[in-house]
Design a protein around this motif. Structure first.
Motif, short mmCIF file in Angstrom:
data_model
loop_
_atom_site.label_atom_id
_atom_site.label_comp_id
_atom_site.label_asym_id
_atom_site.label_seq_id
_atom_site.Cartn_x
_atom_site.Cartn_y
_atom_site.Cartn_z
N MET A 1 76.84 -28.29 32.09
CA MET A 1 77.89 -27.87 31.15
C MET A 1 78.94 -28.98 31.08
SD MET A 1 78.79 -24.02 32.42
CE MET A 1 77.83 -23.77 33.90
N LYS B 1 76.45 -32.77 25.52
CA LYS B 1 75.16 -32.64 24.81
C LYS B 1 75.36 -32.32 23.33
CE LYS B 1 74.58 -29.68 27.80
NZ LYS B 1 74.48 -28.62 28.76
N ASP C 1 72.48 -22.98 22.24
CA ASP C 1 73.36 -21.81 22.42
C ASP C 1 73.69 -21.18 21.07
OD1 ASP C 1 73.49 -21.93 25.18
OD2 ASP C 1 75.38 -23.06 25.23
N VAL D 1 77.19 -16.07 23.45
CA VAL D 1 76.50 -16.21 24.74
C VAL D 1 77.15 -15.30 25.78
CG1 VAL D 1 76.03 -17.80 26.65
CG2 VAL D 1 75.64 -18.55 24.30
N PHE E 1 75.31 -12.28 27.96
CA PHE E 1 75.35 -12.14 29.43
C PHE E 1 75.90 -10.76 29.80
CE2 PHE E 1 74.71 -15.99 32.18
CZ PHE E 1 74.23 -16.84 31.22
N PHE F 1 69.01 -13.64 28.76
CA PHE F 1 69.43 -14.90 28.12
C PHE F 1 68.43 -16.01 28.42
CE2 PHE F 1 71.83 -18.94 28.33
CZ PHE F 1 72.24 -19.03 27.01
N ARG F 2 67.96 -16.08 29.68
CA ARG F 2 67.02 -17.15 30.06
C ARG F 2 65.68 -16.99 29.33
NH1 ARG F 2 70.63 -20.67 31.46
NH2 ARG F 2 71.97 -20.00 33.16
N GLU G 1 66.24 -18.22 25.89
CA GLU G 1 66.26 -19.69 25.88
C GLU G 1 64.83 -20.23 25.79
OE1 GLU G 1 70.06 -21.47 28.33
OE2 GLU G 1 68.40 -20.76 29.52
N GLY H 1 71.23 -25.81 26.50
CA GLY H 1 72.27 -25.28 27.37
C GLY H 1 72.04 -25.85 28.77
N GLY H 2 73.10 -25.88 29.59
CA GLY H 2 73.00 -26.51 30.91
C GLY H 2 71.96 -25.92 31.84
N GLY H 3 71.53 -24.68 31.57
CA GLY H 3 70.56 -24.04 32.47
C GLY H 3 69.13 -24.11 31.98
N ARG I 1 81.91 -19.94 28.46
CA ARG I 1 80.84 -20.14 29.43
C ARG I 1 80.90 -19.07 30.52
NH1 ARG I 1 82.40 -25.97 28.37
NH2 ARG I 1 80.55 -26.91 27.46
N PRO I 2 80.04 -18.06 30.42
CA PRO I 2 80.15 -16.92 31.34
C PRO I 2 80.03 -17.29 32.82
CG PRO I 2 78.16 -16.76 29.97
CD PRO I 2 78.98 -17.88 29.42
N LEU I 3 79.31 -18.36 33.16
CA LEU I 3 79.12 -18.70 34.57
C LEU I 3 80.40 -19.24 35.21
CD1 LEU I 3 75.59 -20.38 34.56
CD2 LEU I 3 76.16 -18.05 35.16
N ARG J 1 70.63 -28.64 40.39
CA ARG J 1 70.12 -28.79 39.02
C ARG J 1 69.59 -30.19 38.76
NH1 ARG J 1 73.46 -25.28 34.70
NH2 ARG J 1 72.79 -23.26 35.46
C1 S3P Z 1 74.82 -22.47 30.94
C2 S3P Z 1 75.35 -23.41 30.08
C3 S3P Z 1 75.89 -23.06 28.74
C4 S3P Z 1 75.25 -21.78 28.21
C5 S3P Z 1 75.35 -20.68 29.23
C6 S3P Z 1 74.71 -21.03 30.56
C7 S3P Z 1 74.32 -22.91 32.27
O1 S3P Z 1 75.63 -24.12 27.83
O2 S3P Z 1 73.91 -21.97 27.86
O3 S3P Z 1 76.72 -20.39 29.39
O4 S3P Z 1 73.59 -22.16 32.94
O5 S3P Z 1 74.67 -24.05 32.68
P1 S3P Z 1 76.44 -25.54 27.85
O6 S3P Z 1 75.73 -26.43 28.83
O7 S3P Z 1 76.31 -26.03 26.46
O8 S3P Z 1 77.83 -25.24 28.25
#
Ligand code: S3P
Length: 175
Positions: free
Chosen positions: A9, A13, A32, A43, A47, A55-56, A59, A77-79, A117-119, A139
């Protein structure tokens, strides 16, 4: 070819992806935003309402939809890269680029928009830095499977765009 920008995140990107697509005259997709469109929810709402596993799954579904495209830059997304099998899908479909930054530089950028960003919602700066320092090494094990890595610390937009464009233009000779 599809180009997937991957990274934590706040690694830029979406910003880099949008500018790169404009430079090449390619299409740009923010995963996203695409998920939000398909689910008609943000997003954070996904969550809260359906939970992270839903959500995963979504994705993965969107990733598979995009894998067959051409001349498209995808900001993941970062995950995304971290879910089992996703790096393989992306590496098979095209060029994966890891946008690498140190935790402190990621912190500066994530702090600008933590609420979407919920996390990381509700975390103080110290908590956020601790979170990034804990999660990034886990990661990176996946991010480092990207075909290319760009060190973004201290790099200006022009340099980043030029570097990414070179990788794309010379893809057949480099990879
Ligand atoms: C996430 C990153 C977010 C988004 C979600 C979960 C993650 O995207 O997909 O909140 O798990 O790192 P960005 O990387 O665009 O912030």
């Amino acid at each position: 070819m599809v180009v997937f920008l991957i990274g934590f995140m706040g690694s830029g990107k979406s910003t880099i992806g949008r500018a790169l697509a404009a430079k090449l005259g390619w299409k740009f997709i923010d995963m996203d935003a695409e998920i939000e469109k398909q689910c008609a929810m943000t997003v954070a709402e996904i969550f809260d309402t359906h939970g992270e596993p839903f959500f995963r799954k979504k994705e993965r579904e969107v990733l598979e939809q995009l894998a067959g495209s051409d001349k498209i830059i995808v900001a993941t997304g970062g995950g995304v890269a971290v879910q089992e099998g996703n790096m393989e899908i992306m590496n098979k479909a095209g060029l994966t680029i890891y946008l690498m930054l140190t935790p402190r530089n990621l912190l500066k950028r994530v702090e600008r928009s933590p609420d979407k960003r919920p996390l990381v919602r509700g975390k103080s700066s110290e908590e956020l830095l601790a979170f990034i320092e804990e999660r990034l090494p886990e990661r990176e094990e996946y991010y480092r499977r990207a075909k290319a890595t760009i060190d973004c610390d201290g790099a200006g937009m022009e340099y980043l765009l030029q570097h990414a464009e070179n990788l794309i233009i010379n893809y057949d000779t480099i990879f």
